[in-house]
Design an enzyme around this catalytic site. Structure first.
Site, PDB file in Angstrom:
ATOM      1  N   VAL A  89      -4.816 -12.335  -9.695  1.00 31.58           N
ATOM      2  CA  VAL A  89      -3.860 -11.609  -9.159  1.00 31.58           C
ATOM      3  C   VAL A  89      -4.614 -10.719  -8.154  1.00 31.58           C
ATOM      4  CG1 VAL A  89      -2.431 -11.322 -11.514  1.00 31.58           C
ATOM      5  CG2 VAL A  89      -4.501  -9.876 -11.100  1.00 31.58           C
ATOM      6  N   SER A  90      -3.705 -10.395  -7.304  1.00 29.71           N
ATOM      7  CA  SER A  90      -4.176  -9.514  -6.175  1.00 29.71           C
ATOM      8  C   SER A  90      -4.734  -7.991  -6.360  1.00 29.71           C
ATOM      9  CB  SER A  90      -3.351  -9.425  -5.101  1.00 29.71           C
ATOM     10  OG  SER A  90      -2.989 -10.887  -4.736  1.00 29.71           O
ATOM     11  N   THR A  91      -4.135  -7.582  -7.402  1.00 30.34           N
ATOM     12  CA  THR A  91      -4.308  -5.941  -7.743  1.00 30.34           C
ATOM     13  C   THR A  91      -4.476  -5.905  -9.147  1.00 30.34           C
ATOM     14  OG1 THR A  91      -2.218  -5.013  -7.789  1.00 30.34           O
ATOM     15  CG2 THR A  91      -3.169  -5.275  -5.670  1.00 30.34           C
ATOM     16  N   GLN A 135      -1.439  -5.647 -11.038  1.00 28.60           N
ATOM     17  CA  GLN A 135      -0.378  -6.954 -11.522  1.00 28.60           C
ATOM     18  C   GLN A 135      -0.903  -7.632 -12.669  1.00 28.60           C
ATOM     19  OE1 GLN A 135      -1.340  -9.351  -7.794  1.00 28.60           O
ATOM     20  NE2 GLN A 135       0.594  -8.608  -6.995  1.00 28.60           N
TER      21      GLN A 135
END
Length: 123
Positions: free
Chosen positions: A11-13, A16
Site C-alpha cells: 500500500v502507498s500510505t 490504506q
C-alpha cells in the site's frame, strides 16, 4: 507437488489497508506464510518486504501481485524486476491484468510489448 505461488502486496500510505490484496492473493493460491508486504510508498527505494520476497523466490516459482503498480515504482523498474525474475526461472502474474502472466506464452508476449528497448539477448 507444484512450485509455490508467492505473493507480494503493498500500500502507498499507512492509512490504506492491505486486506483486499491479501484476500486476492490467498484466493489465487498463495499461502499466508508466502505473502510478503510493504506498508509504505513504492517511491521509497528500500522495501524490506519486496527484498524478502525476491530472496524467497526460486526457479519454477511464480510471483503474484494484485496489480502491476504494486510491484514496480515505474514501468522501467517493473520491467527490470520481471526481467530479473525471468533470468532466475521465476514466473510473474498480475491478478488485475489477466493477460500479464509470464508463465504462459500469450502472457509473456503481452509483457514483451512493454519492453520495446530490450536488447536481442533478452528475446
Amino acid at each position: 507437488m507444484s512450485a509455490p505461488l508467492i505473493g507480494y502486496a503493498r500500500v502507498s500510505t499507512f492509512e490504506q489497508e492491505l486486506q483486499l490484496q491479501l484476500d486476492a492473493l490467498k484466493a489465487a493460491g498463495c499461502k499466508k506464510q508466502l505473502i510478503f508486504t510493504d506498508p509504505a510508498s513504492a517511491s521509497k527505494a528500500e522495501r524490506p518486504g519486496l527484498n524478502a520476497c525476491l530472496k524467497e523466490l526460486k526457479d519454477g516459482d511464480t510471483l503474484i501481485v494484485w496489480r502491476l503498480d504494486r510491484l514496480g515504482r515505474s514501468l522501467r523498474n517493473l520491467i527490470d524486476i520481471v526481467k530479473q525474475l525471468k533470468s532466475r526461472g521465476v514466473g510473474f502474474r498480475s491478478l488485475n491484468y489477466g493477460g500479464i502472466d509470464t508463465t504462459t506464452a500469450s502472457g509473456g508476449m503481452i509483457f514483451n510489448i512493454f519492453v520495446p528497448w530490450r536488447n536481442s539477448s533478452d528475446a
